[in-house]
Design a protein around this motif. Structure first.
Motif, PDB file in Angstrom:
ATOM      1  N   SER A 185     -58.520 -66.206 -42.232  1.00  0.00           N
ATOM      2  CA  SER A 185     -58.681 -66.931 -43.487  1.00  0.00           C
ATOM      3  C   SER A 185     -60.163 -66.911 -43.833  1.00  0.00           C
ATOM      4  N   THR A 186     -60.515 -66.186 -44.892  1.00  0.00           N
ATOM      5  CA  THR A 186     -61.922 -66.029 -45.267  1.00  0.00           C
ATOM      6  C   THR A 186     -62.187 -66.719 -46.602  1.00  0.00           C
ATOM      7  N   SER A 187     -63.448 -66.693 -47.017  1.00  0.00           N
ATOM      8  CA  SER A 187     -63.802 -67.264 -48.315  1.00  0.00           C
ATOM      9  C   SER A 187     -63.211 -66.430 -49.444  1.00  0.00           C
ATOM     10  N   SER A 188     -62.824 -65.175 -49.140  1.00  0.00           N
ATOM     11  CA  SER A 188     -62.210 -64.296 -50.147  1.00  0.00           C
ATOM     12  C   SER A 188     -60.693 -64.241 -50.008  1.00  0.00           C
ATOM     13  N   GLY A 189     -60.114 -65.211 -49.327  1.00  0.00           N
ATOM     14  CA  GLY A 189     -58.666 -65.253 -49.162  1.00  0.00           C
ATOM     15  C   GLY A 189     -58.226 -64.861 -47.766  1.00  0.00           C
ATOM     16  N   VAL A 190     -56.908 -64.841 -47.554  1.00  0.00           N
ATOM     17  CA  VAL A 190     -56.334 -64.496 -46.256  1.00  0.00           C
ATOM     18  C   VAL A 190     -56.187 -62.987 -46.179  1.00  0.00           C
ATOM     19  N   MET A 191     -56.667 -62.396 -45.072  1.00  0.00           N
ATOM     20  CA  MET A 191     -56.614 -60.936 -44.916  1.00  0.00           C
ATOM     21  C   MET A 191     -56.562 -60.557 -43.445  1.00  0.00           C
ATOM     22  N   THR A 192     -56.393 -59.256 -43.193  1.00  0.00           N
ATOM     23  CA  THR A 192     -56.377 -58.774 -41.817  1.00  0.00           C
ATOM     24  C   THR A 192     -57.807 -58.659 -41.303  1.00  0.00           C
ATOM     25  N   ASP A 193     -57.936 -58.532 -39.983  1.00  0.00           N
ATOM     26  CA  ASP A 193     -59.260 -58.349 -39.379  1.00  0.00           C
ATOM     27  C   ASP A 193     -59.915 -57.066 -39.892  1.00  0.00           C
ATOM     28  N   ARG A 194     -59.090 -56.027 -40.131  1.00  0.00           N
ATOM     29  CA  ARG A 194     -59.614 -54.752 -40.641  1.00  0.00           C
ATOM     30  C   ARG A 194     -60.263 -54.917 -42.009  1.00  0.00           C
ATOM     31  N   ASP A 195     -59.556 -55.609 -42.914  1.00  0.00           N
ATOM     32  CA  ASP A 195     -60.092 -55.839 -44.266  1.00  0.00           C
ATOM     33  C   ASP A 195     -61.350 -56.695 -44.220  1.00  0.00           C
ATOM     34  N   ALA A 196     -61.349 -57.721 -43.364  1.00  0.00           N
ATOM     35  CA  ALA A 196     -62.518 -58.599 -43.244  1.00  0.00           C
ATOM     36  C   ALA A 196     -63.721 -57.818 -42.722  1.00  0.00           C
ATOM     37  N   ARG A 197     -63.470 -56.931 -41.735  1.00  0.00           N
ATOM     38  CA  ARG A 197     -64.543 -56.092 -41.194  1.00  0.00           C
ATOM     39  C   ARG A 197     -65.093 -55.170 -42.283  1.00  0.00           C
ATOM     40  N   ARG A 198     -64.173 -54.591 -43.064  1.00  0.00           N
ATOM     41  CA  ARG A 198     -64.559 -53.671 -44.141  1.00  0.00           C
ATOM     42  C   ARG A 198     -65.425 -54.386 -45.183  1.00  0.00           C
ATOM     43  N   GLN A 199     -65.063 -55.663 -45.479  1.00  0.00           N
ATOM     44  CA  GLN A 199     -65.819 -56.427 -46.478  1.00  0.00           C
ATOM     45  C   GLN A 199     -67.044 -57.110 -45.882  1.00  0.00           C
ATOM     46  N   GLY A 200     -67.169 -57.067 -44.557  1.00  0.00           N
ATOM     47  CA  GLY A 200     -68.316 -57.668 -43.890  1.00  0.00           C
ATOM     48  C   GLY A 200     -68.342 -59.181 -43.936  1.00  0.00           C
ATOM     49  N   ILE A 201     -67.152 -59.807 -43.802  1.00  0.00           N
ATOM     50  CA  ILE A 201     -67.084 -61.275 -43.798  1.00  0.00           C
ATOM     51  C   ILE A 201     -66.291 -61.772 -42.601  1.00  0.00           C
ATOM     52  N   GLY A 202     -66.599 -62.968 -42.161  1.00  0.00           N
ATOM     53  CA  GLY A 202     -65.879 -63.610 -41.073  1.00  0.00           C
ATOM     54  C   GLY A 202     -65.044 -64.742 -41.617  1.00  0.00           C
ATOM     55  N   LEU A 243     -65.354 -60.317 -35.024  1.00  0.00           N
ATOM     56  CA  LEU A 243     -63.939 -60.357 -35.390  1.00  0.00           C
ATOM     57  C   LEU A 243     -63.108 -59.695 -34.292  1.00  0.00           C
ATOM     58  N   PRO A 244     -62.008 -60.329 -33.885  1.00  0.00           N
ATOM     59  CA  PRO A 244     -61.224 -59.794 -32.767  1.00  0.00           C
ATOM     60  C   PRO A 244     -60.480 -58.509 -33.121  1.00  0.00           C
ATOM     61  N   ARG A 245     -60.316 -57.646 -32.120  1.00  0.00           N
ATOM     62  CA  ARG A 245     -59.465 -56.457 -32.258  1.00  0.00           C
ATOM     63  C   ARG A 245     -58.225 -56.717 -31.405  1.00  0.00           C
ATOM     64  N   VAL A 246     -57.054 -56.685 -32.021  1.00  0.00           N
ATOM     65  CA  VAL A 246     -55.815 -56.983 -31.311  1.00  0.00           C
ATOM     66  C   VAL A 246     -55.246 -55.689 -30.744  1.00  0.00           C
ATOM     67  N   LEU A 247     -55.085 -55.641 -29.433  1.00  0.00           N
ATOM     68  CA  LEU A 247     -54.589 -54.457 -28.715  1.00  0.00           C
ATOM     69  C   LEU A 247     -55.328 -53.191 -29.136  1.00  0.00           C
ATOM     70  N   GLY A 248     -56.632 -53.280 -29.224  1.00  0.00           N
ATOM     71  CA  GLY A 248     -57.449 -52.120 -29.573  1.00  0.00           C
ATOM     72  C   GLY A 248     -57.155 -51.576 -30.961  1.00  0.00           C
ATOM     73  N   GLY A 249     -56.697 -52.456 -31.876  1.00  0.00           N
ATOM     74  CA  GLY A 249     -56.447 -52.028 -33.247  1.00  0.00           C
ATOM     75  C   GLY A 249     -54.989 -51.748 -33.564  1.00  0.00           C
ATOM     76  N   ILE A 250     -54.108 -51.851 -32.552  1.00  0.00           N
ATOM     77  CA  ILE A 250     -52.674 -51.626 -32.800  1.00  0.00           C
ATOM     78  C   ILE A 250     -52.104 -52.817 -33.569  1.00  0.00           C
ATOM     79  N   GLY A 251     -52.467 -54.023 -33.136  1.00  0.00           N
ATOM     80  CA  GLY A 251     -51.999 -55.232 -33.815  1.00  0.00           C
ATOM     81  C   GLY A 251     -53.000 -55.680 -34.862  1.00  0.00           C
ATOM     82  N   ILE A 252     -52.710 -56.806 -35.496  1.00  0.00           N
ATOM     83  CA  ILE A 252     -53.638 -57.352 -36.486  1.00  0.00           C
ATOM     84  C   ILE A 252     -53.952 -58.806 -36.163  1.00  0.00           C
ATOM     85  N   ALA A 253     -55.133 -59.222 -36.566  1.00  0.00           N
ATOM     86  CA  ALA A 253     -55.484 -60.638 -36.547  1.00  0.00           C
ATOM     87  C   ALA A 253     -55.505 -61.047 -38.011  1.00  0.00           C
ATOM     88  N   ILE A 254     -54.894 -62.175 -38.344  1.00  0.00           N
ATOM     89  CA  ILE A 254     -54.929 -62.661 -39.723  1.00  0.00           C
ATOM     90  C   ILE A 254     -56.067 -63.672 -39.811  1.00  0.00           C
TER      91      ILE A 254
END
Length: 133
Positions: free
Chosen positions: A108-125, A95-106
């Motif tokens: 679309s996962t199987s659990s809905g649309v979320m930020t890269d941080r939330d997707a990383r936390r849930q362990g899904i791509g 999962l991409p890190r935008v500006l070293g975590g300053i920005g966000i990547a949105i």
């Protein structure tokens, strides 16, 4: 004119509105644009989101945020990553890190649309929709 790529249309409308220092921007309402709008609100990039109208006429009104005397937009850049002609997917490890975590990547996962941080936390791509910072 109706756009086939509702996400690019949404990002372009937000980009144009911030450059013109508008207070609000109207975006055609789809399930995807509603999801992205709620992520933008959660992350503090936009103020209020309000839905108006019904059916095909429905629109989401986003209240844009500015800071300082020069009314500098909080959103500095919006970049579409995955396009209809070229989809970009990322597994949980890449999962991409935008500006070293300053920005966000949105994403679309199987659990809905979320930020890269939330997707990383849930362990899904998922599909990398856009970068915002």
């Amino acid at each position: 004119m109706a756009s086939n790529d509702t996400i690019s249309d949404m990002l372009t409308r937000i980009r144009n509105a911030t450059l013109a220092h508008h207070q609000t921007v109207d975006i055609p309402s789809t399930k995807m644009t509603r999801s992205i709008a709620s992520v933008l609100k959660e992350e503090g990039f936009v103020g209020e989101t309000e839905e108006k109208g019904e059916g095909i006429e429905s629109k989401i009104t986003l209240t844009l945020k500015y800071k300082g005397k020069q009314r500098q937009s909080i959103i500095r850049n919006l970049t579409r990553v995955s396009k209809p002609g070229l989809r970009v997917y990322s597994n949980r490890k890449e999962l991409p890190r935008v500006l070293g975590g300053i920005g966000i990547a949105i994403i679309s996962t199987s659990s809905g649309v979320m930020t890269d941080r939330d997707a990383r936390r849930q362990g899904i791509g998922g599909e990398v929709l856009c970068y915002i910072y």
